[in-house]
Write an enzyme that holds these catalytic residues in place. Structure first.
Site, PDB file in Angstrom:
ATOM      1  N   ASN A   1      -2.039  13.017  -4.636  1.00 49.57           N
ATOM      2  CA  ASN A   1      -3.250  12.965  -5.547  1.00 49.57           C
ATOM      3  C   ASN A   1      -3.305  14.401  -5.031  1.00 49.57           C
ATOM      4  OD1 ASN A   1      -3.249  11.198  -6.788  1.00 49.57           O
ATOM      5  ND2 ASN A   1      -4.619   9.569  -5.813  1.00 49.57           N
TER       6      ASN A   1
ATOM      7  N   ASP B   1      -1.517   8.721 -11.270  1.00 55.96           N
ATOM      8  CA  ASP B   1      -0.584   7.621 -12.150  1.00 55.96           C
ATOM      9  C   ASP B   1       0.484   7.701 -12.322  1.00 55.96           C
ATOM     10  OD1 ASP B   1      -3.940   8.324 -14.094  1.00 55.96           O
ATOM     11  OD2 ASP B   1      -3.324   7.192 -11.802  1.00 55.96           O
TER      12      ASP B   1
ATOM     13  N   GLU C   1      -4.638   2.052  -4.946  1.00 54.97           N
ATOM     14  CA  GLU C   1      -2.668   2.233  -4.494  1.00 54.97           C
ATOM     15  C   GLU C   1      -2.367   0.709  -4.070  1.00 54.97           C
ATOM     16  OE1 GLU C   1      -4.293   3.984  -0.566  1.00 54.97           O
ATOM     17  OE2 GLU C   1      -4.954   4.452  -2.820  1.00 54.97           O
TER      18      GLU C   1
ATOM     19  N   ASP D   1       1.072  -1.221  -0.441  1.00 51.97           N
ATOM     20  CA  ASP D   1      -0.123  -0.413   0.173  1.00 51.97           C
ATOM     21  C   ASP D   1       1.095   1.217  -0.296  1.00 51.97           C
ATOM     22  OD1 ASP D   1      -1.692   1.978   2.072  1.00 51.97           O
ATOM     23  OD2 ASP D   1      -2.650   1.019  -0.022  1.00 51.97           O
TER      24      ASP D   1
END
Length: 1013
Positions: free
Chosen positions: A898, A907, A933, A890
């Site tokens: 983000n 991304d 993620e 993770d």
């Protein structure tokens, strides 16, 4: 013993005096030798308007050559096979019918046709060859009149015809009709005609009875010195019969009946000849002789008079509005004894049929109109006292006392607190008094029949279920145990069930008490209790049902107890009959059960009695059964045996003084004559009575008989055959089935209550054999089977020639089509192959692309979650105890990336992280995007230490990596949870443990690895 008997009935012959009434009734039982004769009322099965008769007034009856019954009514002609009524009425423009629907007389002819005499339409002949009616002319060269009273066979292909205006003769061979001159003493009106076995022609005329002796031409009046007989013969004569013994019977309009014996002497019928006290009798319409010799005399208003020649009196059979099985009406216009022995009566309220041979059992029914009937329908108890009187305990406080010697019934009724209470038990004390158990006890004086109510105050409110005398004491079964009352000392003792005492009475509900040897047997609601020696001991031997022991009592609810012919004890229960030999000493009690498996129609057995022939008879919840005392073979009684009361729920049974067995039921008393044997009779045929082929009904003359043939020509090949056993007895008890050999695998059973019919649609062509079967029920059951050949012709397109031609044409057509098709296909094949090759290449490319799209993550190019889990599952299944680990990744603080740098930057971080992970993977490791993620790594053949080492290298490499996006360097760290597969663990459990380890790495500060415990 006679074949039918009825109780003395009210006899309202017009203006008949008291002397006549006494004369008729007094000798009933003495003359017959059967003490039950005054109570044995003939049972009639009826067919009326509700069953399909066109008119309630039936006027004539005949049985044709094939065994079918024809019924004349005022509304048309009826053909009856015991199940179906086919009605023939007036004709129309398309078909000929009866010229007059009021049928007066019928005569069945040897060729199967039928002559019908009408009231105003003359004489008609029914031709079964085409089911047509042909009327004979009236007038010159024809009948004297259109009103036909009677028809008589001349036994030489001719028929005598009695009309309103003369006597005619029909030659059946030529169809010619001639008129006879009957002499000056006669009048033109003739009511009856009969030619006897010696060739004498008897004429019933408006002026009396006349005879033309064989070999003579003149009609003369017979001489009768007997005054009563002469009175009859000079009256208008409506009916004439010659019986089997050769006696001649004549019935008049007002003077009753007379008969001429075989020695030529005339006799009056006692009580039914002449004009006693000026009275006029009802018109005699017909005679018939039963199988056992009695003569039934049909009257127009007084029912049927039954008389046995030589007896001092007659008996009357008439309508009782309270008894549905009685004669439907008292106006009886015709009688017939069919080939099975049934007696048919045509009345103003329909047709009725009685089977005189059904005498093994008969029913004594309730009627408020008759002194010799029961006073209540429900018979709860039966007892025979030392004088031979039969005591019936009935419902609502009624007690009936049948005195067979006197031939009458006395009706008693309880009063006071015992009124309207069912009388459940009766016993006779040592002093001759009769004790009655109801709500408490009542006592009846045996001489005066005076009733003393509630004689034992201590039992005033207790229902008494059973009574039995024990010397000077009386045993009393109640819902509260056993009481013993000493009639002399008036001491009352009691014994009952005591909880936790297995030697106490089995139950407080004592339904039956019986003396077996020196022991007393008590039938209770929970088994048997046996008292040795003393009828009220301290300890009982208790017998109960045990589910795991087939030799125990069949069931605990006891009905009655009876001693069998070999010393065995028969116990009726609600689980069958239990048969046991009382053991000696301490030997076990071994019962043998007789129930459904042995042939009883019900295992709910109420009462059982032994007869004088070593057989046992039992009343069931749905009938009566006979059991052989040696073989235990079971036979269930039916309507053919005279059993008409079907429901028995009470422990009501006793032996009559003459050996008859009595059973009480809901509806009346059933009397069983164990010694009765019916007279031999001709077996009735199983006949096809109606047939429809491809929707068209066959004429009766073309119906196939046994071993006959039927052919189905071209059409739908549909067939319906109605059939019936033509004994007309117990139609609802006769079981029918049919089978088409060559088509049906098994018998088709016709449901009870349905009309017996064999129905087939769209039969395949071929040759078959249709078998029809009827099975009767009762003490003499039998199966009747018949069959016929069925030929189904093929349709035109099913013939061999048409099939050969069709096959040749088909072959030629197929050859041409194949040739043309081949040329076309060759031209198309090359082009099609090129197209296929191109499409195949495109399809392979597309399939590979689709497989990639379906299996990989679009952003990272690694396996998507679904595909990864499939592959990981396969690795889990192949591990078989080996080492395999899974690591869940993770990205740390991905939301912040983000939010700070934008989703495109996120991304880019995900793609960069995947590239680092893939750099550290080995051949065979599986990498997938788990979601968002989160990533997942499956490490086959890897133990937990090595898996942790690989994960830490990936963690370190990611921490040392930055992702550049739009000129900005973005640091990346990851938290990893590692779990090794445990034996038997599912993939969900495996991932769950890795997920927990991942969260431990998060809680420990991120950018690290954690292993699952």
């Amino acid at each position: 013993m006679t074949a039918t008997r009825c109780r003395p009935r009210r006899f309202p012959l017009r203006l008949a005096g008291l002397f006549l009434l006494l004369f008729l009734c007094a000798p009933a039982s003495a003359g017959s030798g059967d003490p039950w004769a005054p109570f044995d009322v003939p049972w009639f099965d009826q067919v009326g308007i509700s069953d399909g008769l066109p008119h309630s007034i039936t006027t004539a009856i005949a049985q044709d050559r094939d065994g079918l019954i024809w019924i004349g009514t005022m509304g048309g002609l009826v053909r009856y096979d015991g199940y179906r009524l086919q009605i023939f009425g007036a004709g129309n423009n398309k078909t000929a019918g009866l010229p007059d629907t009021y049928v007066r007389s019928l005569l069945a002819l040897p060729d199967g046709s039928l002559l019908i005499g009408t009231n105003a339409g003359g004489l008609v002949r029914f031709d079964p060859a085409d089911n047509s009616f042909h009327a004979y002319p009236v007038g010159a060269n024809g009948l004297s009149d259109r009103k036909i009273y009677a028809l008589g066979d001349d036994h030489a292909d001719g028929v005598w015809i009695a009309t309103e205006d003369g006597l005619n003769h029909l030659d059946l061979r030529t169809g010619t009709i001639r008129r006879l001159d009957t002499g000056p003493e006669t009048t033109p009106r003739n009511f009856s005609v009969m030619q006897d076995r010696h060739g004498n022609l008897w004429l019933g005329n408006n002026n009396g009875l006349f005879v033309r002796r064989a070999g003579t031409d003149a009609f003369v009046r017979p001489v009768a010195p007997d005054t009563l007989a002469a009175t009859v013969l000079h009256n208008q004569i409506w009916a004439i019969m010659q019986d089997r013994e050769g006696r001649l019977w004549a019935g008049s309009v007002q003077a009753g009946a007379a008969y001429r014996d075989t020695d030529g002497r005339w006799h009056g019928v006692p009580g039914f000849s002449g004009y006693p006290d000026g009275a006029r009798h009802s018109t005699v319409r017909d005679f018939v002789q039963t199988s056992s010799g009695e003569v039934w005399i049909a009257t127009d208003g007084s029912g049927v008079i039954e008389y046995t020649p030589g007896n001092p009196g007659v008996q009357r059979i008439d309508h009782d509005p309270a008894v549905p099985s009685s004669l439907p009406g008292d106006s009886v216009r015709a009688l017939l004894r069919d080939r099975a022995g049934n007696i048919w009566t045509a009345t103003d309220l329909g047709i009725a049929r009685n089977n005189p041979q059904a005498r093994t059992a008969f029913s004594l029914l309730p009627s408020p109109l008759e002194q010799s009937a029961l006073s209540d329908a429900n018979v709860h108890s039966i007892f025979v006292d030392t004088r031979g009187r039969i005591w019936l305990g009935l419902g609502a406080g009624h007690i009936d006392v049948i005195d067979l010697k006197a031939g009458h019934i006395r009706h008693l009724h309880l009063d006071g607190s015992q009124t309207q209470r069912d009388v459940r038990s009766v016993a006779e004390a040592a002093d001759g008094s009769i004790w009655v158990g109801t709500q408490g006890l009542a006592r009846v004086d045996p001489d005066t029949l005076a009733i003393e109510d509630s004689v034992l105050p201590a039992l005033h409110d207790k229902p008494v279920l059973s009574l039995q005398a024990d010397g000077s004491r009386l045993l009393i079964g109640t819902y509260d145990g056993i009481y013993r009352y000493d009639i002399r000392t008036r001491v009352l003792e009691h014994a009952g069930h005591v909880s936790n005492d297995p030697a106490s009475l089995a139950s407080d509900t004592v339904r039956h008490i019986a003396r077996v040897g020196n022991d007393w047997w008590y039938g209770t609601g929970r088994g048997l209790s046996i008292a040795s020696g003393d009828s009220l001991p301290r300890h009982f031997t208790n017998l109960r049902h045990r589910a795991d022991d087939a030799t125990s009592l069949p069931q605990d609810l006891i009905g009655s107890i009876s001693r069998g012919p070999h010393g065995q004890v028969w116990v009726s229960t609600f689980g069958g009959l239990g048969v046991v030999d009382p053991p000696a000493g301490n030997e076990p009690w071994n019962f043998q059960t007789i129930g459904l498996a042995q042939g009883l129609s019900s295992d709910k057995v109420n009462a059982v009695l032994a007869d004088d022939h070593g057989r046992l008879w039992a009343s069931l919840s749905n009938g009566v059964a006979r059991i052989d005392g040696d073989t235990h073979e079971v036979a269930n009684l039916g309507t053919r045996d005279g059993l008409h009361i079907a429901s028995y729920v009470n422990i009501a049974a006793a032996r009559a003084p003459g050996g008859e067995l009595l059973f009480g039921g809901l509806g009346g008393l059933t009397v069983i004559r164990p010694h009765w044997q019916p007279l031999p009779s001709t077996a009735a045929p199983l006949a096809i009575t109606h047939a429809v082929v491809n929707g068209v009904a066959l004429p009766f003359g073309k119906l196939p008989a046994g071993d006959g043939k039927i052919r189905l020509e071209q059409g739908n090949h549909n067939l319906r055959l109605d059939f019936a056993l033509l004994d007309y007895q117990a139609p609802m008890e006769t079981a029918y089935s049919y089978r088409m050999d060559g088509l049906d695998e098994d018998w088709t059973v016709i449901p009870k209550g349905s009309l017996p019919s064999a129905i087939y649609t769209n039969l395949p062509h071929g040759n078959y054999r249709l078998r029809l079967r009827a099975t009767t029920r009762g003490l003499q059951p039998h199966t009747v089977e018949t069959g016929l050949a069925v030929t189904v012709n093929p349709r035109w397109y099913e013939t061999a020639l048409s099939r050969i031609v069709a096959a040749l044409l088909l072959v030629a057509l197929v050859t041409v089509l194949v040739h043309l098709r081949t040329l076309y296909l060759r031209r198309q094949a090359a082009q099609l192959q090129r197209q296929i090759d191109a499409h195949t290449r495109d399809l392979l490319v597309a399939n590979r692309r689709l497989d990639e799209l379906a299996s990989t993550d679009g952003l990272t190019g690694v396996y998507n979650r679904r595909r990864f889990l499939e592959l990981a599952q396969r690795e889990r299944e192949q591990a078989r105890g080996g080492s395999v680990c899974i690591a869940l990744f993770d990205l740390d603080r991905f939301k912040l990336i983000n939010d700070t740098h934008g989703h495109l930057a996120g991304d880019a971080v995900i793609r960069g992280a995947i590239e680092v992970i893939k750099q550290h993977c080995r051949q065979g490791d599986l990498v997938g995007r788990y979601g968002g993620e989160e990533f997942v790594l499956c490490l086959p053949d890897t133990g937990l230490p090595l898996a942790r080492e690989i994960a830490e290298r990936i963690c370190t490499a990611l921490a040392a990596t930055t992702v550049n996006h739009d000129g900005r360097a973005i640091p990346v760290t990851v938290s990893i949870g590692i779990a090794a597969l445990r034996p038997g663990e599912s993939i969900e459990q495996w991932l769950s443990r890795a997920d927990k380890a991942l969260y431990e790495a998060k809680r420990a500060g991120r950018n690290r690895c954690a292993t699952a415990s």
